[in-house]
Design an enzyme around this catalytic site. Structure first.
Site, mmCIF file in Angstrom:
data_model
loop_
_atom_site.group_PDB
_atom_site.id
_atom_site.type_symbol
_atom_site.label_atom_id
_atom_site.label_comp_id
_atom_site.label_asym_id
_atom_site.label_seq_id
_atom_site.Cartn_x
_atom_site.Cartn_y
_atom_site.Cartn_z
ATOM 1 C CG HIS A 12 -1.974 1.025 1.220
ATOM 2 N ND1 HIS A 12 -3.240 0.772 1.703
ATOM 3 C CD2 HIS A 12 -1.984 2.308 0.811
ATOM 4 C CE1 HIS A 12 -3.987 1.864 1.577
ATOM 5 N NE2 HIS A 12 -3.227 2.811 1.050
ATOM 6 C CG HIS A 41 -8.851 -2.762 8.368
ATOM 7 N ND1 HIS A 41 -8.014 -1.842 7.767
ATOM 8 C CD2 HIS A 41 -9.012 -2.337 9.631
ATOM 9 C CE1 HIS A 41 -7.708 -0.894 8.628
ATOM 10 N NE2 HIS A 41 -8.289 -1.174 9.775
ATOM 11 C CD GLU A 55 -4.080 -2.616 0.795
ATOM 12 O OE1 GLU A 55 -4.929 -3.515 0.607
ATOM 13 O OE2 GLU A 55 -3.691 -2.254 1.926
#
Length: 247
Positions: free
Chosen positions: A43, A190, A70
């Site tokens: 990320h 998450h 991401e």
């Protein structure tokens, strides 16, 4: 089979705390693959507080499983994806000032914007996943963008798991059923952990992929990286629900 993609952001955070290249993000990513992980996630945020732009370019030829990038699709991010051409891009609506991602897209409101991005990345033959919550109208809108998958934002499940795991999982089961009925692939991520992943997977066995970073790296401090990855893979094979650090 649900695939485990290891998010290596926290490895980069540790490296960046001292400068230099220790720990080596590329080496750790390759070890994750060697120990059984079926993907690597990064990320790259604009402030480069963990994964840097250079990391993304350096990792791409080294990753032999699935490479997932991401992030918030600003033009900087989009150029990285266009250049690197990962197997999957996961669109996440996090502002540059956010500590971590804390919500999914409002796909209804951002339908045109997301549809344009899906077309852009499909032109590069990249699979597109959209990070969303469990609102059903929102998931229908995600399907309308032409995306290949959604990634369910699982922090609400993780927060409520200890209180009432059946209530915590209920909206995710409903969301997963709708997604599959719409032809969407299904990812999740998450705050999934050794403590809550097995139950999540038992209730939603149609998952294509889970992306896990923070909890996995924390567990590795106590268990070692190889043992930790084996335990997460066991969760995805119907293993028992144990305390994260039980021996």
């Amino acid at each position: 089979m649900t695939r485990l993609s290891v998010n290596v952001n926290k490895i980069a955070t540790l490296r960046n705390a001292r400068g230099g290249n220790n720990p080596d993000v590329i080496y750790v990513a390759k070890m994750c693959e060697q120990f059984g992980a079926q993907g690597i996630t990064v990320h790259p945020r604009p402030d480069e507080r963990h994964i840097t732009r250079k990391d993304v370019y350096d990792l791409r030829p080294q990753v032999t499983t699935e490479f997932n990038i991401e992030g918030n699709p600003d033009e900087r991010f989009n150029r990285i994806v266009d250049d690197v051409i990962p197997h999957q891009v996961t669109l996440v609506p996090d502002a540059p000032t956010q500590l971590t991602s804390n919500c999914g897209w409002d796909c209804v409101k951002n339908l045109d914007h997301l549809s344009h991005l899906v077309d852009r990345f499909h032109d590069k033959k990249i699979r597109v996943s959209i990070f969303v919550g469990t609102d059903l109208d929102n998931i229908r809108a995600a399907a309308d963008t032409g995306a290949d998958r959604i990634e369910l934002y699982t922090e609400p499940y993780a927060k409520n798991y200890a209180k009432d795991r059946n209530a915590a999982i209920a909206p995710f089961i409903e969301a997963a059923r709708l997604a599959k009925s719409l032809g969407l692939g299904l990812n999740a991520g998450h705050d999934l952990s050794l403590g809550n992943l097995t139950f999540f997977h038992q209730q939603i066995p149609c998952l294509d992929e889970v992306s896990i970073g923070h909890a996995l790296i924390c567990d590795a401090l106590f268990l070692g990286l190889e043992e930790t990855i084996h335990r997460y893979l066991n969760c995805l094979k119907g293993g028992s629900i144990n305390h994260p650090l039980s021996i």
